[in-house]
Design an enzyme around this catalytic site. Structure first.
Site, PDB file in Angstrom:
ATOM      1  N   GLU B  61     137.474 132.195  47.001  1.00 29.99           N
ATOM      2  CA  GLU B  61     136.780 131.357  46.012  1.00 29.99           C
ATOM      3  C   GLU B  61     136.701 129.889  46.428  1.00 29.99           C
ATOM      4  O   GLU B  61     135.668 129.243  46.265  1.00 29.99           O
ATOM      5  CB  GLU B  61     137.465 131.475  44.646  1.00 29.99           C
ATOM      6  CG  GLU B  61     137.200 132.787  43.913  1.00 29.99           C
ATOM      7  CD  GLU B  61     138.103 133.929  44.375  1.00 29.99           C
ATOM      8  OE1 GLU B  61     138.894 133.724  45.325  1.00 29.99           O
ATOM      9  OE2 GLU B  61     138.008 135.020  43.800  1.00 29.99           O
ATOM     10  N   HIS B 130     142.163 137.491  32.457  1.00 29.03           N
ATOM     11  CA  HIS B 130     140.742 137.858  32.417  1.00 29.03           C
ATOM     12  C   HIS B 130     140.071 137.287  31.173  1.00 29.03           C
ATOM     13  O   HIS B 130     138.957 137.670  30.849  1.00 29.03           O
ATOM     14  CB  HIS B 130     140.587 139.387  32.410  1.00 29.03           C
ATOM     15  CG  HIS B 130     140.414 139.984  33.775  1.00 29.03           C
ATOM     16  ND1 HIS B 130     141.135 139.572  34.851  1.00 29.03           N
ATOM     17  CD2 HIS B 130     139.578 140.958  34.230  1.00 29.03           C
ATOM     18  CE1 HIS B 130     140.778 140.277  35.926  1.00 29.03           C
ATOM     19  NE2 HIS B 130     139.828 141.122  35.582  1.00 29.03           N
TER      20      HIS B 130
END
Lengths: 317, 349
Positions: B61, B130
């Protein structure tokens, strides 16, 4: 072997950097330079050798220690000096300082105070260049400290994966701030590691400017015309001054002055100076000194940015 | 106008249309060209635009964000997608130290036109890593635009605007909004940043809600209306730039402000809205309250998750109490079915 005019060109480029850095040292106590400085004295040859092999369209990314790259790649010296002085005529209007030099026209696209960050940016620039089918090479300069950063390895992997037109220049001066490489890693052989990503590698002597130059020249052609892998060059070099600031720091105890003596002895500026005529050297020196005086005058006479600049350019229009 | 366009379809249309008209737009991220195609939003793009413009990335990322930024410096317009907002935390160095600062620290010499699309998850065990909603983090940083649409119409118009903007934009979607529908023009259009959407006009209470909380609030408003409480429901849509004028004017009218954040309250979006209102109108007998995530990590089990988020019932209760100065009767609350999307949601993740 390099001919005389090549020797002169290389010497002039390196000497220009050296004299600029020495000028900064001379000026620094006056507090006219309002920025921390990470001097590149000792590492001039790396920037000169690499940038002499490039065209104006080729693009470089570098670090907070970039005075050498900026000058070698053709960055505007007045804008640089004004930037160090914090003036509005600086290359970043005084908002960046020594660690954020930029000159888009000269292909100097980005420098950063955060180790390793520009490596990924350079890879992205190379990706764009490939998508746009431009015939240019992207060069990124970084130190051995950047090899410790995760982003370095993420970037190498992607550059290899997409076969991007990029050359990684690791200026290995063996110290990240004050930490020697052996205190930071078990395996100090960067080239062995980088090879595993699918990138070609080589270790070169930073004092051998013509060898570095030839390697870049040939690799650029191979990468752009023959689709060779990206290249990683580990260039052994040495930082003569402290990490940040204008002093020597051998009394701090983390490194031995013997190291410096060896690098002093092999200094390519000294060696090339001995190889050209004295009058020629004098001419080069006085030309550079004149240019430096002009740059300092330009910076001195330029205004500081005023309050109206504070909120400018947060966003691009 | 296409009735019943889903949020997912609206996003897909925007990307497809922008990529068709602008060669410099590319899509990149983990899984953008796989069979699931980021909930369908990127399906078919590779076939249409090729793998040079639709790039499945390694799991890196930070590096890939830096690469997106570098491409943007060279005139490419990357849309970088993260299937969860939690993963964007790995890219904070590049987003905050480079993307947000480049225009300014290089004196306006460069721009970084990237869009970072990311998703907030909720329910069916999304749990601690999440479900995070980090819009307030990004609001704090000068140089980043923060966009958080709640309807398919806004999703399309604001994504198109984000792609066309020459600055870094954090574009935040919510997993539970994916299948919601609204009228969306087939033709491409853009919505300017910095303009609230007023979903309901009313004189009694100003409710400011973002992302999925707009839906929860909208349902609460219907029930409040039955109890004689007229809510002005405002969705800021873009948090930076923020249209505080619309909010302030509404509060001047209603004298009551309830903020429903889709995130934690401490030092967050809701605190910023309250500060803006007080700075502008003073504390002139204005009632202020805020709701959001409980100040704790999001638990996985539904029995605890139920208490973690505001929902239609709790919003109704809070609003009712603010205006009527008493608790609503229990029958009123029991009429309300809670958390419609979250009860139905079982993936895909």
């Amino acid at each position: 072997m390099a001919n005389n005019s090549k020797k002169e060109t290389f010497l002039k480029s390196m000497l220009r950097i050296r004299l600029l850095e020495e000028k900064i040292i001379e000026l620094y106590p006056s507090d006219k330079i309002k920025s921390p400085v990470h001097l590149s004295i000792g590492q001039e040859s790396v920037a000169t050798a690499v940038c002499e092999a490039l065209n104006n369209e080729d693009v470089v990314f570098a670090t907070y220690r970039s005075h050498h790259v900026y000058l070698a790649k053709g960055g505007n010296i007045n804008s640089m000096m004004a930037e160090l002085f914090g003036k509005v005529t600086g290359c970043a209007e005084g908002k960046g300082g020594s660690m954020h030099l930029i000159d888009i026209d000269a292909g100097i696209v980005g420098t950063s105070a955060v180790v390793g960050t520009t490596v990924a940016n350079a890879v992205g620039y190379a990706l764009a260049s490939k998508i746009k089918q431009q015939n240019k090479i992207i060069i990124v300069f970084f130190g051995d400290g950047a090899m410790d950063e995760g982003v370095m390895h993420e970037s190498l992997n992607f550059a290899a994966l997409k076969k991007l037109p990029i050359i990684f220049i690791c200026e290995n001066n063996k110290y990240a701030v004050h930490s020697h490489i052996r205190s930071r890693r078990v395996n100090q052989n960067f080239c062995d590691q980088v090879k595993t990503y699918g990138i070609d590698t080589k270790t070169l002597d930073g004092n051998n400017v013509f060898d570095i130059y030839n390697n870049i020249k040939i690799s650029k052609k191979n990468i752009l015309n023959k689709g060779y892998n990206p290249l990683f060059l580990e260039i052994m070099t040495y930082r003569w001054k402290e990490h940040v600031g204008i002093e020597e720091d051998f009394d701090a105890g983390y490194r031995d002055k013997k190291e410096l003596k060896e690098w002093n002895h092999n200094d390519p500026i000294k060696k090339l100076s001995e190889q050209i005529k004295k009058t020629q050297l004098k001419n080069i020196e006085s030309e550079i000194k004149k240019e430096l005086e002009d740059a300092i005058n330009f910076a001195e006479e330029s205004p500081f940015p005023n309050e109206s600049h504070l909120m400018k350019d947060i966003f691009s229009e | 106008m296409n009735k019943n366009t889903t949020y997912t379809q609206a996003i897909k249309q925007s990307i497809y249309q922008e990529m068709s008209t602008d060669n410099s737009v590319i899509v990149m991220g983990i899984g953008v060209e796989d069979h699931k195609g980021i909930y369908g939003t990127t399906l078919g793009l590779k076939e249409k635009f090729g793998s040079e413009r639709v790039i499945d990335t390694p799991l890196a990322e930070d590096g890939m964000t830096g690469i997106a930024i570098g491409a943007a410096l060279a005139g490419i317009k990357p849309i970088h997608i993260h299937i969860r907002m939690d993963f964007v935390l790995l890219a904070m160095n590049q987003l905050i130290n480079v993307a947000a600062k480049s225009s300014y620290m290089f004196g306006g010499n460069v721009s970084v036109p990237i869009v970072v699309r990311c998703f907030i998850g909720r329910s069916w065990g999304q749990g601690p890593q999440h479900s995070q909603a980090l819009h307030s983090f990004f609001m704090h940083i000068p140089g980043l635009k923060v966009v958080m649409p709640s309807t398919p119409y806004d999703a399309k118009g604001l994504l198109t605007q984000s792609i066309r903007d020459s600055n870094p934009v954090i574009f935040i979607e919510h997993r539970l909004l994916a299948n919601t529908t609204s009228d969306v023009p087939e033709k491409n259009f853009s919505i300017p940043f910095g303009k609230c959407r007023v979903l309901k006009k009313g004189n009694d209470l100003t409710v400011v809600a973002v992302s999925h909380m707009v839906l929860e609030s909208l349902r609460a408003c219907e029930h409040l209306n039955k109890s004689g409480i007229n809510v002005e429901l405002i969705d800021p849509r873009t948090l930076n730039p923020l249209d505080s004028i619309t909010i302030i004017n509404s509060v001047k009218k209603t004298k009551n402000l309830l903020i429903i954040d889709n995130g934690w309250l401490t030092a967050g979006f809701s605190a910023e809205i309250i500060a803006k209102v007080i700075e502008s109108v003073g504390n002139n007998n204005i009632n202020i309250q805020r709701m959001g995530f409980q100040q704790v990590t999001c638990p996985t089990t539904p029995s605890l998750e139920e208490y973690f988020y505001p929902n239609t019932r709790t919003i109704f209760e809070a609003a009712f109490k603010m205006i009527k100065k008493e608790n609503p009767k229990i029958e009123l609350i029991n009429q309300i079915s809670p958390n419609i999307e979250s009860l139905e949601f079982k993936g895909p993740f």
